[in-house]
Write an enzyme that holds these catalytic residues in place. Structure first.
Site, mmCIF file in Angstrom:
data_model
loop_
_atom_site.group_PDB
_atom_site.id
_atom_site.type_symbol
_atom_site.label_atom_id
_atom_site.label_comp_id
_atom_site.label_asym_id
_atom_site.label_seq_id
_atom_site.Cartn_x
_atom_site.Cartn_y
_atom_site.Cartn_z
ATOM 1 N N ASN A 252 13.530 -41.130 23.862
ATOM 2 C CA ASN A 252 13.972 -41.307 22.477
ATOM 3 C C ASN A 252 14.414 -42.748 22.272
ATOM 4 O OD1 ASN A 252 14.601 -39.936 19.847
ATOM 5 N ND2 ASN A 252 16.530 -41.006 20.241
ATOM 6 N N TYR B 213 21.409 -47.279 16.828
ATOM 7 C CA TYR B 213 22.803 -46.862 16.754
ATOM 8 C C TYR B 213 23.683 -48.078 17.000
ATOM 9 C CZ TYR B 213 20.151 -42.739 18.461
ATOM 10 O OH TYR B 213 19.214 -41.761 18.679
ATOM 11 N N ARG B 214 24.614 -48.330 16.081
ATOM 12 C CA ARG B 214 25.476 -49.513 16.227
ATOM 13 C C ARG B 214 26.349 -49.425 17.470
ATOM 14 N NH1 ARG B 214 29.251 -47.099 11.934
ATOM 15 N NH2 ARG B 214 31.004 -46.378 13.208
ATOM 16 N N TRP C 82 26.029 -43.090 18.632
ATOM 17 C CA TRP C 82 24.972 -42.155 18.232
ATOM 18 C C TRP C 82 25.658 -40.935 17.656
ATOM 19 C CZ3 TRP C 82 22.734 -43.026 23.653
ATOM 20 C CH2 TRP C 82 23.474 -42.358 24.621
ATOM 21 N N GLY D 263 18.961 -38.214 18.312
ATOM 22 C CA GLY D 263 18.270 -38.030 19.586
ATOM 23 C C GLY D 263 19.082 -38.441 20.799
ATOM 24 N N GLU E 231 9.032 -42.665 19.774
ATOM 25 C CA GLU E 231 9.090 -43.802 18.848
ATOM 26 C C GLU E 231 8.228 -44.977 19.323
ATOM 27 O OE1 GLU E 231 11.791 -41.972 19.605
ATOM 28 O OE2 GLU E 231 12.856 -41.554 17.729
ATOM 29 N N ASP F 103 30.778 -49.526 6.537
ATOM 30 C CA ASP F 103 29.492 -48.859 6.735
ATOM 31 C C ASP F 103 28.563 -48.944 5.529
ATOM 32 O OD1 ASP F 103 27.704 -47.261 8.325
ATOM 33 O OD2 ASP F 103 29.503 -46.441 9.288
#
Ligand SMILES: Cc1cc2nc3c(=O)[nH]c(=O)nc-3n(C[C@H](O)[C@H](O)[C@H](O)COP(=O)(O)O)c2cc1C
Ligand SMILES: [Mn+2]
Length: 480
Positions: free
Chosen positions: A171, A175-176, A189, A194, A232, A281
């Site tokens: 996967n 994700y920051r 995450w 994932g 991906e 955000d």
């Protein structure tokens, strides 16, 4: 064919006049955010990609807003308009895949494979020109403080690579990552993603690799909500028309894009959590500090002279809106595979992806709009959609003024609103509790006998074609 790496993309943006270099020194703390926020909200040609060449305390340039407009996002995927990628997907699906939805999705994975989009393993890689394993440190990276209330500095445009501890399936997710110290990062995450699923399945330390940069299709693919069975990296290969070159990490068995700028290798212990956040955000609010897993660094590998790619999220619209727009256009044909009555979909910037999904349908039977809403709430990350508005097939879902007109005029709230509950985005700040809350479906389709309408539905006002043509013809005569 698309780009080999990030610097080719940068060169192309610059050629096209869509990138500006900033040569004066700037601070990585807040100043870049304020510049990018203004530029990404500027109309038309003033919204450009930015390459900050002199970021105080760092010896590498910082790239921001590279994907922050339709033309740049399309260029990143090697097309002129985002809809062209959707059309390519539709063609791929036109093989009229038989079977259940799940079976079709699996076959879709194979179909993508068939067109030789699979990754290619290489031994020598630009992302390993410099290898630091003895005392790896994040100190040299120009990681930004984005907003004044942030809990720290954040890596915001990463591709995070993991493997399913049971099946080995890969996967990649965006994700920051919050900097805790020079060797430790917060791994944000979210529950439904994932990487979190892999962590959930891990019983001991799980290897993780974080790639910064690489070809733009690979960067985009990290943000795409692909179903768990689709890799991906294969998807990125299909998007760019050639397999992504992958190289093995130096301190674990994962593979990363050979053309990345910088790679952070490390691991996550499934039992360890630490307070992450707050973070300004893409909802326009600070997401609250909460417990998330922790990434421990075992190696930094990089190019000799890397570019550090990042993004700013905040009150929309921002760069991430365009990454999401690409997903919306690419996934439309996939949604239609399951729900052929869908005509078009819009997830407007104002809805920050999960708050508002507008969908037009061919309505044929009682309860049809409700069926579409409920199917969408059962479809991958669409489960997180808070509000779904369903309109008739002829409505332009991209015209928010038209949608507001129909969605208020065409409903009886007692009959046409559906309120239920379900999983909610980690970032939703208004839900009754974290990750769970109410959902609103609005059936704004035209009503008729099938909808228990107690009065006749009126006709919409339209001029006759004959008169319209006449007025068009005579427009000059009126002197208007
Ligand atoms: C700029 C940007 C930042 C993102 N940050 C996060 C994040 O911190 N955590 C998260 O779970 N998803 C984040 N996302 C959304 C995920 O990348 C997206 O849901 C993707 O589908 C995740 O991959 P996965 O489906 O393989 O888990 C971000 C997306 C973008 C475009
Ligand atoms: Mn995924």
């Amino acid at each position: 064919m698309a780009f080999a790496d990030l610097r080719e993309f940068v060169a192309r943006l610059e050629q096209a006049g869509r990138l500006q270099r900033i040569a004066v020194p700037v601070s990585r703390d807040l100043e870049i955010t304020e510049i990018v926020d203004r530029v990404s909200k500027s109309p038309g040609p003033a919204n450009v990609a930015l390459l900050f060449e002199r970021v105080e305390g760092a010896d590498m340039p910082v790239l921001v807003n590279a994907f922050g407009a339709e033309d740049r996002m399309a260029l990143a995927l090697g097309v002129g308009r985002l809809d062209e990628v959707g059309e390519r997907v539709a063609k791929l699906l036109d093989a009229r895949l038989p079977g259940t939805f799940a079976e079709r999705l699996r076959k879709l994975g194979t179909l993508i494979d068939v067109v030789r989009a699979g990754p290619r393993r290489v031994d020598a890689a630009p992302c390993q020109e410099v290898v630091e394993t003895a005392a790896p440190s994040l100190a040299g990276l120009p990681i930004l403080t984005c907003w004044p209330g942030d809990g720290g500095r954040y890596i915001t445009l990463p591709a995070v690579f993991t493997r399913d501890p049971r099946t080995g399936a890969r996967n990649v997710g965006m994700y920051r990552l919050q900097v805790f110290d020079d060797r430790t990062l917060g791994m944000h995450w979210q529950t439904h993603k994932g990487g979190a699923e892999h962590q959930h399945r891990a019983i001991s330390r799980m290897p993780v690799a974080i790639a910064l940069g690489g070809d733009p299709a690979m960067i985009y693919a990290a943000s795409a909500p692909l179903p768990p069975g689709i890799d991906e990296v294969v998807f990125a290969g299909w998007l760019r028309g050639a397999g992504v070159e992958m190289v093995r990490c130096r301190t674990n068995d994962l593979e990363v894009p050979a053309q990345a700028e910088i790679v952070l290798e490390g691991w996550v212990d499934p039992r360890e959590q630490r307070l992450e956040g707050p973070f300004g955000d893409h909802t326009g609010y600070y997401s609250l500090a909460r417990d998330y897993p922790v990434f421990h660094l075992t190696a930094v590998t990089r190019r000799a002279r890397p570019i550090y790619p990042t993004t700013i999220v905040g009150r929309p619209p921002q760069e991430d809106y365009w990454l999401g727009k690409a997903t919306e256009r690419i996934f439309l044909p996939i949604m239609r595979l399951m729900l052929p009555e869908i005509v078009d979909v819009n997830m407007p910037a104002e809805g920050v992806f999960h708050n508002l999904v507008i969908v037009s349908i061919h309505k044929r039977y009682p309860g049809h709009a409700r069926k579409v809403m409920q199917a969408l709430w059962g479809m991958g990350l669409m489960m997180l959609a808070k509000t779904i508005v369903v309109v008739g097939e002829h409505v332009n879902v991209h015209d928010l003024s038209e949608v507001a007109w129909r969605a208020t005029g065409n409903i009886d709230p007692k009959r046409d609103l559906m309120i239920l509950e379900g999983p909610m985005d980690d970032l939703d700040h208004a839900a009754v509790r974290h990750r769970y809350g109410g959902k609103l479906g609005i059936d704004a389709t035209e009503k008729g006998p099938m909808d228990d309408l107690g009065q006749p539905w009126p006709e919409e006002i339209r001029m006759t074609d004959e008169v319209r043509e006449r007025v068009t013809r005579r427009w000059k005569d009126y002197g208007l």
